[in-house]
Design a protein around this motif. Structure first.
Motif, PDB file in Angstrom:
ATOM      1  N   PRO A  39       0.714  -1.152  -0.041  1.00  0.00           N
ATOM      2  CA  PRO A  39      -0.005   0.007   0.034  1.00  0.00           C
ATOM      3  C   PRO A  39       0.817   1.334  -0.092  1.00  0.00           C
ATOM      4  O   PRO A  39       0.238   2.522  -0.124  1.00  0.00           O
ATOM      5  CB  PRO A  39      -0.877  -0.208   1.208  1.00  0.00           C
ATOM      6  CG  PRO A  39       0.025  -0.817   2.159  1.00  0.00           C
ATOM      7  CD  PRO A  39       0.902  -2.030   1.346  1.00  0.00           C
ATOM      8  N   ASN A  43      -7.356  -4.139  -4.684  1.00  0.00           N
ATOM      9  CA  ASN A  43      -7.492  -3.022  -3.771  1.00  0.00           C
ATOM     10  C   ASN A  43      -7.314  -3.359  -2.226  1.00  0.00           C
ATOM     11  O   ASN A  43      -7.996  -3.494  -1.651  1.00  0.00           O
ATOM     12  CB  ASN A  43      -9.360  -2.719  -3.653  1.00  0.00           C
ATOM     13  CG  ASN A  43      -9.478  -1.226  -3.045  1.00  0.00           C
ATOM     14  OD1 ASN A  43      -8.892  -0.711  -2.331  1.00  0.00           O
ATOM     15  ND2 ASN A  43     -10.688  -0.827  -3.496  1.00  0.00           N
ATOM     16  N   ASP A  69      -6.279  -1.264  -0.152  1.00  0.00           N
ATOM     17  CA  ASP A  69      -6.722  -0.359   1.240  1.00  0.00           C
ATOM     18  C   ASP A  69      -7.872  -0.967   1.737  1.00  0.00           C
ATOM     19  O   ASP A  69      -8.349  -0.965   2.994  1.00  0.00           O
ATOM     20  CB  ASP A  69      -6.706   0.926   0.456  1.00  0.00           C
ATOM     21  CG  ASP A  69      -5.457   1.627   0.062  1.00  0.00           C
ATOM     22  OD1 ASP A  69      -4.445   1.082   1.014  1.00  0.00           O
ATOM     23  OD2 ASP A  69      -5.502   2.211  -0.804  1.00  0.00           O
TER      24      ASP A  69
END
Length: 476
Positions: free
Chosen positions: A27, A157, A159
């Motif tokens: 991330p 994704n 996050d």
């Protein structure tokens, strides 16, 4: 928007665009670049994976018994855990390819054109998004065909989904087909896209349209035994849309002579004597009087000799890979006309789609001979090895195995779907193989430790995380 081509300096810069060892990505990775440069990098990474013979990443030349190792024969005996092969395959495709393509997609969507581009940007944007998505679809199919159920809807994704769930492989296939049909509808053949940043087709959208239809054909054929209705519908759409029709349509990555952008085969063979010819294919080609053997392998005092699969062998005593594997600039194959020709032959044999199975079988074999520079020998070979309608899986399966010598990942799919050739696991293979040639890779060990709950659910759903667990489409 500025266009990029791969250079040694840029390749080093791209390292900053990849993420860490976690499957679905670091991330904290910084992305300060253009969509063109990310696409260039993703294309190279995808080609590197599909074409490398590195025992740390892609062992399918060994699995398909084209090559054999000289000294360290772990991977020839299906020990893929010693070098964390699955971890590397996972990272190659999820991080180096898919995440970079996903980031390119985000940049495209967020781009605000200056006044000078207001009239041209909407069409260019649509084309860029369609091409990026096609490459993502190709990569997801590779992953599904390697493992079965995989992270898909939550995969990129980090996050929101730091521990992504695994989607059913059959559901992923349906989604990929639907997405690809949309991409093909959106892609304008006469518009602009990535220009020189697109190493595969140099921004030629008409070629990308053929690629997309050929990928649709590949997806459809894979479902032939498990969902024949969807398979036939998909194959018909692909053929109607227009697939690769000649070697000039091949999707390839052109490598360079200078480091670090040489063909990964050259990087593995140029400084080490790690691989020799595998006895299975060499013996088959010798018995078939197949002149492609002189391109596939070197001779030993006028003879072609392969080593027993799973056994070590002296480099000088056996045939080696041909000159193509020792040439830095040999292109990396992503999707070839030869491959597509065999899909068309299979579609005709299964359902009577697209023409005569015998004629299309001959076309596919001729395509391979032409690809290897011995096209004049194809007719005699076909006459000696005619199409057998009573056992078309054997005819197409064996000939596709020979023809896709330099596309081992793809060859593995034909082998599992058609059950030919009749490959035999070495007696020295690891116990986990249960005396069989692997039909999937096991999930990465890192997934079991970092995403354990979802890993366990996926393992149970597919029938066990084993080398012998068949994929959903591998029914027979």
């Amino acid at each position: 928007m500025k266009k990029y081509i791969i250079t040694p300096i840029l390749a080093l810069l791209f390292v900053g665009c990849t993420t860490g060892d976690d499957v679905n990505l670091d991330p904290h990775a910084a992305y300060d670049t253009t969509q063109e440069s990310l696409v260039t990098f993703a294309q190279k990474e995808l080609s590197d994976y599909m074409n490398t013979p590195s025992v740390n990443e892609n062992n399918f030349r060994l699995t398909m018994q084209y090559w054999q190792e000289t000294i360290y024969v772990n991977e020839s005996n299906y020990d893929f855990t010693n070098r964390n092969v699955s971890n590397n395959v996972w990272t190659d495709n999820y991080v180096n390819v898919l995440k970079n393509l996903d980031q390119a997609e985000q940049i495209i969507k967020a781009y605000v054109p200056p006044p000078s581009e207001l009239s041209t940007w909407p069409a260019k944007k649509t084309n860029q998004l369609a091409i990026v998505d096609m490459m993502k679809i190709y990569t997801y199919q590779v992953l599904v065909d390697t493992y079965g159920d995989i992270p898909y809807t939550q995969a990129l994704n980090i996050d929101v989904y730091p521990l992504p769930k695994y989607d059913k492989a059959s559901d992923i296939y349906s989604s990929l087909i639907s997405k690809l049909e949309t991409d093909l509808s959106n892609l304008a053949t006469n518009g602009s896209s990535f220009g020189a940043g697109d190493i595969y087709y140099k921004g030629n959208n008409a070629q990308w349209k053929k690629f997309g239809n050929s990928l649709l054909l590949k997806l459809g054929i894979a479902l032939a035994d498990v969902n024949p209705t969807l398979a036939q519908t998909t194959v018909n759409k692909a053929i109607t849309g227009g697939v690769l029709a000649s070697p000039q349509d091949d999707c390839k990555f052109q490598y360079l002579a200078a480091s670090p952008n040489e063909n990964p085969m050259f990087q593995e063979t140029g400084s080490r004597d790690d691989f020799i010819a595998g006895k299975t294919l060499v013996d088959y080609m010798n018995a078939s009087n197949d002149t492609r053997i002189s391109k596939y392998y070197t001779d030993v005092d006028g003879s072609y000799i392969g080593q027993v699969i799973g056994a070590p062998g002296e480099f000088s005593e056996f045939s080696n890979a041909g000159e193509f594997a020792y040439t830095a600039t040999t292109p990396g194959v992503i999707l070839s006309y030869t491959e597509v020709a065999f899909y068309l032959a299979e579609a005709a044999a299964r359902w009577g789609i697209g023409g005569s199975p015998s004629a299309l079988y001959s076309t596919a074999i001729t395509a391979s001979f032409t690809e290897w520079g011995v096209g004049a020998d194809a007719a005699a070979y076909i006459a000696a090895h005619p199409y057998d309608a009573s056992n078309w899986k054997k005819s197409i399966g064996e000939q596709a195995w020979v023809a896709l010598y330099n596309q081992a990942v793809t060859s593995w799919n034909f082998y599992r779907r058609l059950d030919y050739p009749l490959l035999v696991a070495p007696t020295t293979a690891i116990p986990n193989a249960n005396g069989k040639v692997p039909v999937r890779l096991q999930y990465p060990a890192a997934e079991a430790t970092t995403n354990g709950t979802n890993y366990a659910a996926a393992s149970a759903a597919i029938g066990g995380d084993r080398l012998t667990t068949k994929l959903f489409w591998d029914k027979f």
